[in-house]
Design a protein around this motif. Structure first.
Motif, PDB file in Angstrom:
ATOM      1  N   LYS A 249       1.186  -1.416   0.030  1.00 28.78           N
ATOM      2  CA  LYS A 249       0.136   0.201  -0.105  1.00 28.78           C
ATOM      3  C   LYS A 249       1.001   1.223  -0.156  1.00 28.78           C
ATOM      4  O   LYS A 249       1.531   1.035   0.627  1.00 28.78           O
ATOM      5  CB  LYS A 249      -0.458   0.507   1.100  1.00 28.78           C
ATOM      6  N   GLY A 250       0.187   2.438  -0.780  1.00 31.55           N
ATOM      7  CA  GLY A 250       0.877   3.665  -1.053  1.00 31.55           C
ATOM      8  C   GLY A 250       0.581   4.087   0.476  1.00 31.55           C
ATOM      9  O   GLY A 250      -0.483   4.830   0.167  1.00 31.55           O
ATOM     10  N   GLY A 251       0.529   4.920   1.582  1.00 31.00           N
ATOM     11  CA  GLY A 251       0.721   4.845   3.140  1.00 31.00           C
ATOM     12  C   GLY A 251      -0.772   3.546   3.608  1.00 31.00           C
ATOM     13  O   GLY A 251      -1.504   3.159   3.430  1.00 31.00           O
ATOM     14  N   ALA A 252      -0.978   4.253   4.926  1.00 33.08           N
ATOM     15  CA  ALA A 252      -1.119   3.355   6.077  1.00 33.08           C
ATOM     16  C   ALA A 252      -2.766   2.861   5.679  1.00 33.08           C
ATOM     17  O   ALA A 252      -3.035   1.576   5.617  1.00 33.08           O
ATOM     18  CB  ALA A 252      -1.136   3.720   7.223  1.00 33.08           C
ATOM     19  N   ASP A 253      -3.509   3.422   4.998  1.00 32.10           N
ATOM     20  CA  ASP A 253      -4.793   3.430   4.661  1.00 32.10           C
ATOM     21  C   ASP A 253      -4.473   3.398   2.743  1.00 32.10           C
ATOM     22  O   ASP A 253      -6.133   2.986   2.587  1.00 32.10           O
ATOM     23  CB  ASP A 253      -5.284   5.054   4.692  1.00 32.10           C
ATOM     24  N   GLY A 254      -3.945   3.346   2.305  1.00 26.71           N
ATOM     25  CA  GLY A 254      -3.771   2.868   0.814  1.00 26.71           C
ATOM     26  C   GLY A 254      -3.805   4.351   0.100  1.00 26.71           C
ATOM     27  O   GLY A 254      -4.408   3.955  -1.296  1.00 26.71           O
ATOM     28  N   GLY A 255      -4.522   5.368   0.613  1.00 23.76           N
ATOM     29  CA  GLY A 255      -4.783   6.466  -0.500  1.00 23.76           C
ATOM     30  C   GLY A 255      -3.037   6.796  -1.439  1.00 23.76           C
ATOM     31  O   GLY A 255      -3.763   7.597  -2.121  1.00 23.76           O
ATOM     32  N   GLY A 256      -2.108   6.119  -1.443  1.00 21.45           N
ATOM     33  CA  GLY A 256      -1.339   6.392  -1.887  1.00 21.45           C
ATOM     34  C   GLY A 256      -1.166   5.330  -3.272  1.00 21.45           C
ATOM     35  O   GLY A 256      -0.283   4.750  -3.984  1.00 21.45           O
ATOM     36  N   GLY A 257      -2.756   4.663  -3.529  1.00 26.57           N
ATOM     37  CA  GLY A 257      -2.433   3.757  -4.224  1.00 26.57           C
ATOM     38  C   GLY A 257      -2.540   2.139  -3.562  1.00 26.57           C
ATOM     39  O   GLY A 257      -2.001   1.801  -2.268  1.00 26.57           O
ATOM     40  N   VAL A 258      -3.051   0.758  -4.035  1.00 29.49           N
ATOM     41  CA  VAL A 258      -2.335  -0.507  -3.713  1.00 29.49           C
ATOM     42  C   VAL A 258      -2.043  -1.714  -4.768  1.00 29.49           C
ATOM     43  O   VAL A 258      -3.312  -1.441  -5.748  1.00 29.49           O
ATOM     44  CB  VAL A 258      -3.944  -1.259  -2.986  1.00 29.49           C
ATOM     45  N   LEU A 259      -1.146  -1.748  -4.314  1.00 25.01           N
ATOM     46  CA  LEU A 259      -0.172  -2.987  -5.374  1.00 25.01           C
ATOM     47  C   LEU A 259      -0.963  -4.329  -4.853  1.00 25.01           C
ATOM     48  O   LEU A 259      -0.557  -5.036  -4.172  1.00 25.01           O
ATOM     49  CB  LEU A 259       0.803  -2.794  -5.411  1.00 25.01           C
ATOM     50  N   ASP A 260      -0.553  -5.292  -5.670  1.00 24.76           N
ATOM     51  CA  ASP A 260      -1.042  -6.765  -5.222  1.00 24.76           C
ATOM     52  C   ASP A 260      -0.523  -7.297  -6.447  1.00 24.76           C
ATOM     53  O   ASP A 260      -0.089  -7.421  -7.375  1.00 24.76           O
ATOM     54  CB  ASP A 260      -2.869  -7.537  -5.309  1.00 24.76           C
TER      55      ASP A 260
ATOM     56  N   VAL B 274      -0.360  -8.120 -10.545  1.00 28.99           N
ATOM     57  CA  VAL B 274      -1.625  -8.250 -10.655  1.00 28.99           C
ATOM     58  C   VAL B 274      -3.306  -8.261 -11.033  1.00 28.99           C
ATOM     59  O   VAL B 274      -4.041  -7.541 -11.504  1.00 28.99           O
ATOM     60  CB  VAL B 274      -1.587  -9.656  -9.808  1.00 28.99           C
ATOM     61  N   GLN B 275      -2.968  -7.058  -9.736  1.00 26.23           N
ATOM     62  CA  GLN B 275      -4.260  -5.635  -9.728  1.00 26.23           C
ATOM     63  C   GLN B 275      -3.390  -4.128  -9.044  1.00 26.23           C
ATOM     64  O   GLN B 275      -2.622  -4.658  -8.140  1.00 26.23           O
ATOM     65  CB  GLN B 275      -4.908  -6.811  -9.316  1.00 26.23           C
ATOM     66  N   PHE B 276      -3.916  -3.212  -9.819  1.00 25.26           N
ATOM     67  CA  PHE B 276      -3.695  -2.204  -9.289  1.00 25.26           C
ATOM     68  C   PHE B 276      -4.819  -1.341  -8.704  1.00 25.26           C
ATOM     69  O   PHE B 276      -5.560  -1.081  -9.563  1.00 25.26           O
ATOM     70  CB  PHE B 276      -2.518  -1.309  -9.891  1.00 25.26           C
ATOM     71  N   ALA B 277      -5.278  -0.916  -7.247  1.00 25.11           N
ATOM     72  CA  ALA B 277      -6.602   0.021  -7.063  1.00 25.11           C
ATOM     73  C   ALA B 277      -6.046   1.426  -6.688  1.00 25.11           C
ATOM     74  O   ALA B 277      -5.045   1.498  -6.194  1.00 25.11           O
ATOM     75  CB  ALA B 277      -6.675  -0.104  -5.762  1.00 25.11           C
TER      76      ALA B 277
END
Length: 251
Positions: free
Chosen positions: A190-201, A211-214
């Protein structure tokens, strides 16, 4: 009647405590290792996992990218197969769906008549607009490189720039949960603890591919699959193409 001294009571308590400690240790030893049978990246720190994913992605020859991107220009639904020298696939916007084919620097756009004749603001298409659009229905239109839309449309087909822009995390890298994307085991970064900078699987199976990027801030979610699986790429036949010269018709 036997009177137990404090010392004997202490010794009596030590035995069950020792047994309990041994039991706990045994259970811990038997606990399942979450990284057993994986590629091992789950044991790494978050920045190292991201770096591994970027390295294998940079070295890939092809990929399928599907999902939704949200930007100031609107919402785009992509289903693209990309490789280093071109791409094929479709893009869906609020108003329409169109197909893109790029071979080298040559880019083609294919859409139905509605794409070319849709209303522009409050202005309805003229009879001439409709007739011209009907001639383009289902045809591949060669996008002139001097046309303002060429760069934007090509952006959907350029593998490396597209991946670089999509799977970049912002902020401190934080390791997240182990989970699955479809049938693939993954580890989240995660980008930041809350995933505010994106979440990469990142895949825990085989090579550690993304595999996935939010994207952060509700910017959309894309999945990445078919890494290094080649696909046929060829220009449309001459009878399928309409060459509009130096500029596309203003749809």
């Amino acid at each position: 009647m036997t009177v137990r001294t404090p010392a004997s009571r202490i010794r009596g308590a030590v035995v069950p405590l020792a047994l309990c400690a041994g039991l706990v240790a045994g259970l811990a030893a038997c606990a399942e290792d979450p990284d057993e049978g994986t590629n091992g990246v789950g044991r790494l720190a978050a920045p190292e996992i991201e770096r591994e994913a970027r390295t294998v992605a940079d070295g890939a020859t092809s990929v399928r990218l599907a999902g939704t991107l949200v930007s100031k220009g609107g919402t785009f639904k992509l289903n693209m197969r990309l490789k280093q020298d071109g791409a094929i696939g479709s893009v869906t916007t609020k108003n329409s769906t169109f197909e893109l084919t790029r071979v080298g620097d040559v880019l083609y756009l294919k859409a139905d008549a509605g794409f070319w004749s849709h209303e522009k603001g409050d202005a309805k298409p003229t009879k001439e607009d409709v007739e011209a659009a009907e001639k383009l229905d289902g045809k591949y239109v060669k996008v002139p490189q001097d046309d303002p839309s060429y760069k934007q449309l090509r952006g959907f087909t350029d593998m490396k720039p597209l991946l670089d822009g999509l799977i970049g995390l912002h902020g401190e890298k934080v390791k997240g949960d182990r989970t699955r994307v479809g049938a693939v085991r993954t580890i989240k970064v995660k980008g930041g603890a809350d995933g505010g900078g994106g979440v990469l699987d990142v895949s825990l199976d085989g090579s550690p591919y993304p595999v996935q990027f939010a994207r952060g801030g509700g910017g959309g979610v894309v999945t990445l699959s078919d890494w290094n699986k080649d696909f046929p790429l060829a220009e449309p036949t001459k009878d399928e193409i309409v060459d509009y010269g130096k500029q596309l018709p203003r749809g």
